[in-house]
Design a protein around this motif. Structure first.
Motif, PDB file in Angstrom:
ATOM      1  N   TYR A 203      -5.004 -11.095  -6.722  1.00 49.82           N
ATOM      2  CA  TYR A 203      -5.222  -9.828  -6.020  1.00 49.82           C
ATOM      3  C   TYR A 203      -4.930  -8.708  -7.008  1.00 49.82           C
ATOM      4  O   TYR A 203      -3.863  -8.664  -7.624  1.00 49.82           O
ATOM      5  CB  TYR A 203      -4.311  -9.722  -4.798  1.00 49.82           C
ATOM      6  CG  TYR A 203      -4.502  -8.455  -4.002  1.00 49.82           C
ATOM      7  CD1 TYR A 203      -5.766  -8.073  -3.568  1.00 49.82           C
ATOM      8  CD2 TYR A 203      -3.414  -7.641  -3.678  1.00 49.82           C
ATOM      9  CE1 TYR A 203      -5.945  -6.912  -2.828  1.00 49.82           C
ATOM     10  CE2 TYR A 203      -3.589  -6.483  -2.941  1.00 49.82           C
ATOM     11  CZ  TYR A 203      -4.851  -6.114  -2.522  1.00 49.82           C
ATOM     12  OH  TYR A 203      -5.027  -4.957  -1.810  1.00 49.82           O
ATOM     13  N   ASN A 204      -5.886  -7.787  -7.178  1.00 49.34           N
ATOM     14  CA  ASN A 204      -5.854  -6.862  -8.302  1.00 49.34           C
ATOM     15  C   ASN A 204      -5.035  -5.595  -8.037  1.00 49.34           C
ATOM     16  O   ASN A 204      -5.393  -4.504  -8.475  1.00 49.34           O
ATOM     17  CB  ASN A 204      -7.282  -6.487  -8.713  1.00 49.34           C
ATOM     18  CG  ASN A 204      -7.333  -5.925 -10.119  1.00 49.34           C
ATOM     19  OD1 ASN A 204      -6.611  -6.369 -10.998  1.00 49.34           O
ATOM     20  ND2 ASN A 204      -8.191  -4.931 -10.335  1.00 49.34           N
ATOM     21  N   LYS A 205      -3.947  -5.746  -7.299  1.00 50.61           N
ATOM     22  CA  LYS A 205      -2.949  -4.688  -7.173  1.00 50.61           C
ATOM     23  C   LYS A 205      -1.576  -5.317  -7.319  1.00 50.61           C
ATOM     24  O   LYS A 205      -1.320  -6.390  -6.765  1.00 50.61           O
ATOM     25  CB  LYS A 205      -3.045  -3.968  -5.817  1.00 50.61           C
ATOM     26  CG  LYS A 205      -4.143  -2.931  -5.732  1.00 50.61           C
ATOM     27  CD  LYS A 205      -4.020  -2.121  -4.448  1.00 50.61           C
ATOM     28  CE  LYS A 205      -5.097  -1.044  -4.382  1.00 50.61           C
ATOM     29  NZ  LYS A 205      -4.976  -0.245  -3.130  1.00 50.61           N
ATOM     30  N   TYR A 206      -0.703  -4.638  -8.042  1.00 51.15           N
ATOM     31  CA  TYR A 206       0.630  -5.179  -8.249  1.00 51.15           C
ATOM     32  C   TYR A 206       1.446  -5.130  -6.961  1.00 51.15           C
ATOM     33  O   TYR A 206       1.324  -4.195  -6.173  1.00 51.15           O
ATOM     34  CB  TYR A 206       1.363  -4.378  -9.328  1.00 51.15           C
ATOM     35  CG  TYR A 206       0.869  -4.670 -10.716  1.00 51.15           C
ATOM     36  CD1 TYR A 206       1.414  -5.708 -11.471  1.00 51.15           C
ATOM     37  CD2 TYR A 206      -0.162  -3.933 -11.283  1.00 51.15           C
ATOM     38  CE1 TYR A 206       0.958  -5.995 -12.739  1.00 51.15           C
ATOM     39  CE2 TYR A 206      -0.638  -4.210 -12.553  1.00 51.15           C
ATOM     40  CZ  TYR A 206      -0.076  -5.243 -13.279  1.00 51.15           C
ATOM     41  OH  TYR A 206      -0.543  -5.533 -14.527  1.00 51.15           O
ATOM     42  N   PHE A 207       2.266  -6.166  -6.748  1.00 52.46           N
ATOM     43  CA  PHE A 207       3.364  -6.044  -5.800  1.00 52.46           C
ATOM     44  C   PHE A 207       4.564  -5.547  -6.596  1.00 52.46           C
ATOM     45  O   PHE A 207       4.695  -5.810  -7.790  1.00 52.46           O
ATOM     46  CB  PHE A 207       3.666  -7.375  -5.104  1.00 52.46           C
ATOM     47  CG  PHE A 207       4.164  -8.460  -6.017  1.00 52.46           C
ATOM     48  CD1 PHE A 207       5.521  -8.603  -6.280  1.00 52.46           C
ATOM     49  CD2 PHE A 207       3.274  -9.348  -6.601  1.00 52.46           C
ATOM     50  CE1 PHE A 207       5.976  -9.607  -7.119  1.00 52.46           C
ATOM     51  CE2 PHE A 207       3.723 -10.361  -7.442  1.00 52.46           C
ATOM     52  CZ  PHE A 207       5.082 -10.487  -7.703  1.00 52.46           C
ATOM     53  N   ASN A 208       5.443  -4.799  -5.951  1.00 47.35           N
ATOM     54  CA  ASN A 208       6.566  -4.183  -6.667  1.00 47.35           C
ATOM     55  C   ASN A 208       7.768  -4.097  -5.729  1.00 47.35           C
ATOM     56  O   ASN A 208       7.817  -3.258  -4.832  1.00 47.35           O
ATOM     57  CB  ASN A 208       6.169  -2.786  -7.156  1.00 47.35           C
ATOM     58  CG  ASN A 208       7.278  -2.104  -7.934  1.00 47.35           C
ATOM     59  OD1 ASN A 208       8.314  -2.721  -8.222  1.00 47.35           O
ATOM     60  ND2 ASN A 208       7.080  -0.850  -8.282  1.00 47.35           N
ATOM     61  N   LEU A 209       8.732  -4.983  -5.957  1.00 49.27           N
ATOM     62  CA  LEU A 209       9.934  -5.006  -5.123  1.00 49.27           C
ATOM     63  C   LEU A 209      11.135  -4.374  -5.823  1.00 49.27           C
ATOM     64  O   LEU A 209      12.256  -4.453  -5.321  1.00 49.27           O
ATOM     65  CB  LEU A 209      10.291  -6.446  -4.743  1.00 49.27           C
ATOM     66  CG  LEU A 209       9.228  -7.282  -4.040  1.00 49.27           C
ATOM     67  CD1 LEU A 209       9.841  -8.590  -3.553  1.00 49.27           C
ATOM     68  CD2 LEU A 209       8.585  -6.529  -2.901  1.00 49.27           C
ATOM     69  N   ILE A 210      10.921  -3.753  -6.962  1.00 53.22           N
ATOM     70  CA  ILE A 210      12.040  -3.234  -7.756  1.00 53.22           C
ATOM     71  C   ILE A 210      12.878  -2.240  -6.958  1.00 53.22           C
ATOM     72  O   ILE A 210      14.113  -2.224  -7.055  1.00 53.22           O
ATOM     73  CB  ILE A 210      11.533  -2.613  -9.064  1.00 53.22           C
ATOM     74  CG1 ILE A 210      10.955  -3.721  -9.964  1.00 53.22           C
ATOM     75  CG2 ILE A 210      12.646  -1.863  -9.802  1.00 53.22           C
ATOM     76  CD1 ILE A 210      10.301  -3.208 -11.228  1.00 53.22           C
ATOM     77  N   ASN A 211      12.223  -1.425  -6.153  1.00 54.57           N
ATOM     78  CA  ASN A 211      12.967  -0.428  -5.371  1.00 54.57           C
ATOM     79  C   ASN A 211      13.507  -0.996  -4.056  1.00 54.57           C
ATOM     80  O   ASN A 211      14.073  -0.253  -3.248  1.00 54.57           O
ATOM     81  CB  ASN A 211      12.068   0.777  -5.080  1.00 54.57           C
ATOM     82  CG  ASN A 211      11.733   1.553  -6.334  1.00 54.57           C
ATOM     83  OD1 ASN A 211      12.525   1.628  -7.263  1.00 54.57           O
ATOM     84  ND2 ASN A 211      10.534   2.132  -6.376  1.00 54.57           N
ATOM     85  N   GLU A 212      13.329  -2.280  -3.837  1.00 57.10           N
ATOM     86  CA  GLU A 212      13.788  -2.922  -2.598  1.00 57.10           C
ATOM     87  C   GLU A 212      15.020  -3.782  -2.817  1.00 57.10           C
ATOM     88  O   GLU A 212      15.419  -4.531  -1.923  1.00 57.10           O
ATOM     89  CB  GLU A 212      12.659  -3.800  -2.028  1.00 57.10           C
ATOM     90  CG  GLU A 212      11.352  -3.086  -1.767  1.00 57.10           C
ATOM     91  CD  GLU A 212      11.429  -2.154  -0.571  1.00 57.10           C
ATOM     92  OE1 GLU A 212      12.327  -2.348   0.264  1.00 57.10           O
ATOM     93  OE2 GLU A 212      10.578  -1.249  -0.471  1.00 57.10           O
ATOM     94  N   LEU A 213      15.638  -3.689  -3.987  1.00 51.12           N
ATOM     95  CA  LEU A 213      16.671  -4.654  -4.354  1.00 51.12           C
ATOM     96  C   LEU A 213      18.088  -4.221  -4.005  1.00 51.12           C
ATOM     97  O   LEU A 213      19.025  -5.008  -4.164  1.00 51.12           O
ATOM     98  CB  LEU A 213      16.584  -4.957  -5.859  1.00 51.12           C
ATOM     99  CG  LEU A 213      15.254  -5.543  -6.339  1.00 51.12           C
ATOM    100  CD1 LEU A 213      15.295  -5.787  -7.844  1.00 51.12           C
ATOM    101  CD2 LEU A 213      14.914  -6.821  -5.597  1.00 51.12           C
ATOM    102  N   ASP A 214      18.275  -2.994  -3.531  1.00 53.83           N
ATOM    103  CA  ASP A 214      19.631  -2.519  -3.242  1.00 53.83           C
ATOM    104  C   ASP A 214      20.328  -3.368  -2.186  1.00 53.83           C
ATOM    105  O   ASP A 214      21.551  -3.540  -2.221  1.00 53.83           O
ATOM    106  CB  ASP A 214      19.595  -1.057  -2.788  1.00 53.83           C
ATOM    107  CG  ASP A 214      19.257  -0.112  -3.929  1.00 53.83           C
ATOM    108  OD1 ASP A 214      19.347  -0.543  -5.094  1.00 53.83           O
ATOM    109  OD2 ASP A 214      18.894   1.044  -3.655  1.00 53.83           O
TER     110      ASP A 214
END
Length: 265
Positions: A203-214
């Motif tokens: 799927y040609n969009k990144y997933f990004n959980l970096i801001n969900e790690l708190d």
């Protein structure tokens, strides 16, 4: 805050390693030649000379011939820190070895029960990034061993043993290409990558959980996994330092549907 020494990065080329180490990253994943699909691969001879924390990615569906080929190199794998596998044949032939095994059937790692069953057998497991936020936290909080959490990358949506790009190009009398962006009727785009073992679609969009790690319990995480795909090291560094990028966390943000009747009209 994600600890840099707990980041595992898939490597695109060997020249990236020194630059990644300057960012505080010291754990590297290498797709193994002949046993991986969808990525640049590396031969054992290239990896043996590296004095790094080396993990191998084996994500092909293997036939008997490939399993026999893998058996022939087992004695040469003592330098690796772990093998990340999808095909269960790898588990069967490696389960009694001293090399840590990491289960990575990503689309199946959505159940706490199945994850913990596998954690009884292996050193760790990749958790799926196709989980809604509360489901994700529940699994992380209750796994029996620290797991690997994908935090940035492109989702591999499909893997086929067929040569989908070659067949299409032949049918349309087009130039034979092995990498292309495909757009569906509903304007979703996919990165297609083909090699001698078949075709994968990302799927040609990144997933990004970096801001969900708190809210994530860091003690439950063995590694935070980053699959940079088309990102270079400088772009990755900017993202780790807070740069905003376009991303699609549709699984994280949408409640999992278990029955068709639960779908909205």
């Amino acid at each position: 805050m994600m600890k840099r020494n707990k980041i595992l990065v898939r490597i695109n080329n060997l020249e990236e390693i020194e630059s990644l180490k300057k960012l505080g990253i010291s754990n590297f994943l290498f797709p193994l030649d002949k046993f991986s699909i969808g990525y640049n691969t590396f031969k054992l001879e290239e990896l043996k000379v590296l004095n790094e924390n080396i993990y191998l990615l084996i994500n092909r569906v293997l036939d008997n011939k490939s399993i026999d080929e893998f058996k022939s190199i087992i004695d040469d794998l003592s330098f690796v820190k772990g093998i990340i596998f999808e095909d269960l044949g790898i588990y069967q032939i490696m389960k009694d070895s001293n090399i840590p095994l990491i289960w990575n059937q990503n689309h199946f790692a959505v159940s706490l029960s199945s994850i913990n069953i596998w954690l009884d057998k292996v050193s760790s497991a990749f958790i799926s990034n196709e989980l809604e936020k509360n489901e994700l936290k529940n699994i992380i909080n209750n796994v029996s061993k620290p797991i690997i959490l994908p935090v940035l990358g492109l989702n591999m949506a499909m893997y086929s043993r067929r040569y989908l790009l070659s067949s299409y190009n032949e049918y349309k009398d087009l130039k034979d290409i092995k990498r292309a962006i495909l757009t569906t009727n509903n304007d979703k785009s996919f990165l297609a990558v083909e090699d001698e073992y078949g075709t994968v679609l990302f799927y040609n969009k990144y997933f990004n959980l970096i801001n969900e790690l708190d809210d994530i319990d860091d003690n439950k995480i063995l590694f935070y996994y980053i699959d940079p795909n088309m990102l270079d090291v400088n772009e990755l560094d900017e993202i780790l330092n807070g740069k905003e990028i376009e991303f699609d966390n549709r699984f994280l943000e949408q409640k999992t549907v278990y029955r068709i009747g639960d779908l909205d009209d």
